[in-house]
Design a protein around this motif. Structure first.
Motif, short mmCIF file in Angstrom:
data_model
loop_
_atom_site.label_atom_id
_atom_site.label_comp_id
_atom_site.label_asym_id
_atom_site.label_seq_id
_atom_site.Cartn_x
_atom_site.Cartn_y
_atom_site.Cartn_z
N VAL A 564 -2.03 22.15 56.03
CA VAL A 564 -3.37 21.98 56.62
C VAL A 564 -4.43 22.56 55.67
CG1 VAL A 564 -4.85 22.74 58.53
CG2 VAL A 564 -2.52 21.94 58.98
N LEU A 565 -4.16 23.73 55.14
CA LEU A 565 -5.13 24.35 54.22
C LEU A 565 -5.35 23.46 52.99
CD1 LEU A 565 -3.98 28.07 54.34
CD2 LEU A 565 -6.21 27.19 55.07
N GLY A 566 -4.24 22.94 52.45
CA GLY A 566 -4.34 22.08 51.26
C GLY A 566 -5.13 20.82 51.58
N ALA A 567 -4.91 20.23 52.75
CA ALA A 567 -5.59 18.98 53.11
C ALA A 567 -7.10 19.20 53.26
CB ALA A 567 -5.00 18.42 54.39
N VAL A 568 -7.46 20.34 53.84
CA VAL A 568 -8.90 20.60 54.05
C VAL A 568 -9.55 21.03 52.73
CG1 VAL A 568 -10.56 22.07 55.27
CG2 VAL A 568 -8.54 21.20 56.46
N ASN A 569 -8.92 21.96 52.03
CA ASN A 569 -9.53 22.47 50.80
C ASN A 569 -9.62 21.40 49.71
OD1 ASN A 569 -9.96 24.98 51.86
ND2 ASN A 569 -8.07 25.87 51.05
N ASN A 570 -8.71 20.47 49.70
CA ASN A 570 -8.76 19.39 48.70
C ASN A 570 -9.47 18.15 49.24
OD1 ASN A 570 -7.29 20.80 46.69
ND2 ASN A 570 -5.43 20.46 47.90
N GLU A 571 -10.12 18.31 50.39
CA GLU A 571 -10.93 17.26 51.02
C GLU A 571 -10.15 15.97 51.27
OE1 GLU A 571 -14.86 16.93 49.31
OE2 GLU A 571 -14.59 18.93 48.48
N ILE A 572 -8.86 16.12 51.53
CA ILE A 572 -8.07 14.95 51.92
C ILE A 572 -8.44 14.57 53.36
CG2 ILE A 572 -5.69 14.16 52.38
CD1 ILE A 572 -4.83 16.16 50.15
N VAL A 573 -8.68 15.59 54.17
CA VAL A 573 -9.11 15.38 55.55
C VAL A 573 -10.40 16.17 55.74
CG1 VAL A 573 -8.48 15.69 57.97
CG2 VAL A 573 -6.71 15.19 56.29
N GLY A 574 -11.39 15.57 56.41
CA GLY A 574 -12.67 16.27 56.62
C GLY A 574 -13.19 16.04 58.02
N ARG A 575 -14.38 16.54 58.26
CA ARG A 575 -14.99 16.45 59.60
C ARG A 575 -15.08 15.01 60.08
NH1 ARG A 575 -15.44 16.71 63.77
NH2 ARG A 575 -16.89 17.60 65.26
N ARG A 576 -15.29 14.10 59.09
CA ARG A 576 -15.46 12.67 59.42
C ARG A 576 -14.23 12.09 60.14
NH1 ARG A 576 -13.91 13.80 54.46
NH2 ARG A 576 -11.95 12.88 53.74
N ASP A 577 -13.08 12.77 60.01
CA ASP A 577 -11.84 12.22 60.54
C ASP A 577 -11.56 12.62 61.98
OD1 ASP A 577 -10.70 10.88 58.19
OD2 ASP A 577 -10.78 12.88 57.32
N PHE A 578 -12.52 13.25 62.63
CA PHE A 578 -12.25 13.75 63.99
C PHE A 578 -13.28 13.24 64.99
CE2 PHE A 578 -10.32 16.51 60.97
CZ PHE A 578 -9.08 16.75 61.50
N VAL A 579 -12.79 12.99 66.17
CA VAL A 579 -13.69 12.57 67.26
C VAL A 579 -13.52 13.56 68.40
CG1 VAL A 579 -14.24 10.69 68.84
CG2 VAL A 579 -13.23 10.18 66.61
N GLU A 580 -14.66 14.05 68.87
CA GLU A 580 -14.59 15.02 69.97
C GLU A 580 -14.73 14.27 71.29
OE1 GLU A 580 -16.60 19.28 70.84
OE2 GLU A 580 -16.70 18.45 68.82
N THR A 581 -13.82 14.50 72.19
CA THR A 581 -13.90 13.87 73.51
C THR A 581 -13.77 14.98 74.56
OG1 THR A 581 -11.53 13.62 73.77
CG2 THR A 581 -12.68 11.82 72.63
#
Ligand code: SF4
Length: 646
Positions: A564-581
């Motif tokens: 998870v840290l690697g994915a966020v720090n390397n911008e593989i996954v970002g805020r754009r990838d989440f939907v709040e419901t």
């Protein structure tokens, strides 16, 4: 009593020995028949026989696959052969025929009183009197004499006896069973497929004695119900297909570390004075080049032989495309959606199949996967691990009995649980120390203290409390491991650990990777022959994989959190990838795919085992740890060796 019978047999060790020791056979009950193949194994290595026969463990390597192909050819029915009038008298030599050539002898009728020679294949005979059962590859019958032929892969070894003792013992057992059925049988033949040589083996008195002694020894080991210790630094292990199950070097190292008892008694093989392993040269078993002798490490410890392969070359197939179906096309899996082919995967290259949500799998594909031992895991669309399909549960009943006995022993449960929790805390601390922008000395100190307390916990309830406190401290510092750039977006930050449903992106990612990890640990414990539902720290509840969750503790920070840290720090996954419901935070399909890819890369990454010193992939580490836990449960080693990084 023969020297073999009198050999000291190690009593089952450990707190659950009483559960493992087999009950004596009822008076008058017939003793178990020993398969001739097990006589070969017990002469080669007693532990190998025990693993294969008693614990029903099996694993292929290149030698077993080759051997099976040779036996399949031997079992093929062929036309009955006629006698060759030109052949000189003496033992029949049918090497040419065994290579598929048919006799072209003239059709000269045999004398009316002599039945024509013939060859029988795959003959199964047993002798209660001798205590042996044998499946004989080929029996040549001619003139009232029979000759069993045992097929072997590889070449004829250059030893005066024509073959090594284990093969000769197996053949001798076949001869003895044939004799016991009233056949005249003076010798047996070994057919070596690699150089197509048929070697007559003399059935002399010492060989008969060794064979009968092997029967006694095999029965005694089975009756005792204690797995014999592994061979020490033996070249035999290099070619043994069960090396990854047996873990000889690893178990020896852990036993030596804790040993107070005298060294293991000599093995059956060591007692056969006329067959000294030391005199057999560098490659006594014809297993090819040996690994170099272990070098002492700088710290004085012995270097262990590496586990092969260090990682699995096959890759998992994840199918997340909703409405897709997975079918079989020849030797390939084909993923289709709306009659369009999405992707193909060769069965031989596939390590496992993971299906998310509404994905169909055809019966043909499922059967092909199960036949090849490729596990299939089912997840909800959101990534919740629902279950798995595997061909057969392990047949190692002995191990499961030991697991159930251990799970009802509160002291052992607590001892194991302490180790799991302590390792989780220490590995979390290491991750924090290594990755924090500004490591918080207070938090690190607190984690150290909690790790110490975990070892002193007097009950599971207080251990749960310690684990909870450590988790709050660790997750309280989790954001400090993110890059400056990631930390700018406050909505991405972790607000403590929460789940079901996760209320922020980082928690959604953590839950997802924990689910993947629990799937892999479930597969690892099942592969090791353990019941995934019966844990020692996590109590059994509504079908949750409690044992997988136990073993998962030490790997959460090292695998899941790190991904998870690697994915966020390397911008593989970002805020754009989440939907709040209203029901929590959901990850996009792309983010799930990218996170699963990052997770698989991590599982494939080589890591140095902190105790054994060799490098293997994280996926293999999970299996090694599960097997070592099994060794603790059967009492072979006393402590579970934790996996902790520095
Ligand atoms: S790896 Fe070695 S000790 Fe273990 S079963 Fe095989 S030959 Fe025996």
């Amino acid at each position: 009593m023969t020297s073999t019978e009198s050999a000291a047999l190690a009593e089952p060790a450990g707190p659950h020995a009483k559960y493992l020791r087999r009950r004596s056979l009822e008076p008058g009950a017939p003793p178990a028949l020993v398969p001739a193949r097990m006589l070969n194994e017990v002469t080669y290595c007693e532990r190998l026989m025990y693993l294969e026969w008693v614990q029903s463990e099996f694993e292929d390597n290149e030698f077993t696959v080759e051997g099976r192909a040779v036996h399949r050819r031997a079992d093929q029915p062929r036309p009955l052969k006629k006698a060759d009038p030109k052949r000189p008298p003496g033992p029949p030599d049918r090497a040419a025929a065994d290579q598929g050539e048919e006799d072209e002898g003239e059709d000269e009728a045999p004398p009316p009183s002599t039945p024509p020679p013939y060859t029988a294949r795959a003959v199964w005979l047993s002798s209660e009197r001798l205590g042996i059962t044998a499946k004989i590859d080929v029996v040549d019958v001619e003139g009232g004499t029979v000759v069993p032929v045992e097929y072997k892969r590889g070449k004829r070894p250059s030893v005066p006896e024509g073959a090594y003792l284990p093969e000769r013992v197996q053949l001798c057992a076949q001869v003895l069973v044939l004799r016991d059925h009233g056949f005249r049988c003076e010798e047996g033949h070994l057919y070596f497929a690699a150089d197509r040589q048929r070697v007559p083996i003399a059935i002399d008195e010492p060989l008969v004695e060794a064979t009968l002694a092997a029967v006694v020894r095999a029965r005694a080991l089975v009756e005792l119900g204690a797995i014999p210790p592994p061979l020490a630094d033996s070249p035999k292990c290099n070619g043994c297909s069960l090396v990854a199950i047996c873990l000889p070097d690893e178990v020896n190292l852990l036993r030596d570390g804790a040993r107070e008892e005298p060294p293991a008694p000599p093995t059956f093989m060591e007692q056969l004075e006329h067959h000294d392993v030391e005199e057999l040269g560098d490659d006594p078993w014809g297993l090819g080049p040996l690994q170099p002798a272990p070098e002492p490490r700088e710290d004085g410890d012995r270097e262990l032989r590496r586990l092969h392969p260090a990682r699995d070359d096959r890759v998992p197939l994840y199918v997340k495309e909703q409405g897709a179906y997975v079918g079989l096309k020849g030797e390939r899996l084909e993923v289709r959606r709306k009659d369009q082919r999405v992707v193909e995967a060769r069965l031989s290259n596939t390590s496992q199949v993971c299906l998310f949500g509404n994905v169909q799998l055809t019966t043909q594909a499922l059967r092909a996967l199960l036949e090849r031992g490729i596990p299939v895991s089912f997840f909800s669309l959101g990534g919740w691990f629902i279950g798995r399909a595997v061909a057969h549960d392990s047949r190692n009943v002995e191990l499961r009995v030991a697991q159930h006995a251990a799970a009802s022993d509160p002291a052992l449960c607590l001892r194991l649980a302490r180790g799991f929790v302590q390792s989780k805390i220490l590995n979390s601390r290491t991750l924090l120390r290594r990755n924090s922008r500004e490591p918080n000395a207070v938090a690190l100190g607190e984690l150290n203290q909690l790790a110490r307390k975990a070892l002193e916990a007097e009950e599971l309830a207080s251990l749960l409390g310690i684990e909870g406190t450590a988790a709050r401290t660790y997750f309280g510092q989790f954001n400090s491991m993110l890059t400056e750039r990631a930390r700018v977006d406050e909505q991405l930050l972790l607000a403590g650990r929460n789940r079901r449903p996760p209320r922020d992106p980082l928690n959604a990612m953590l839950s997802y990777t924990y689910s993947l990890l629990s799937k892999d640990l479930t597969l690892a414990v099942v592969t090791a022959g353990l019941d995934p539902l019966l844990g020692f720290y996590h109590q059994p509840r509504f079908g949750r994989p409690a044992l997988a969750l136990d073993l998962m503790e030490e790997f959460r920070p090292l695998i899941a959190d790190s991904v998870v840290l690697g994915a966020v720090n390397n911008e593989i996954v970002g805020r754009r990838d989440f939907v709040e419901t209203a029901a929590g935070v959901n990850m996009s399909a792309t983010a799930r795919r990218d996170l699963a890819l990052a997770y698989e890369r991590r599982m494939d990454q080589l890591v140095t085992h902190p105790i054994f010193g060799y490098r293997i992939s994280y996926r293999r580490v999970l299996e090694v740890q599960a097997r070592l836990l099994g060794r603790v449960l059967t009492g072979e080693i006393t402590e579970y060796p934790p996996f902790r990084t520095r």
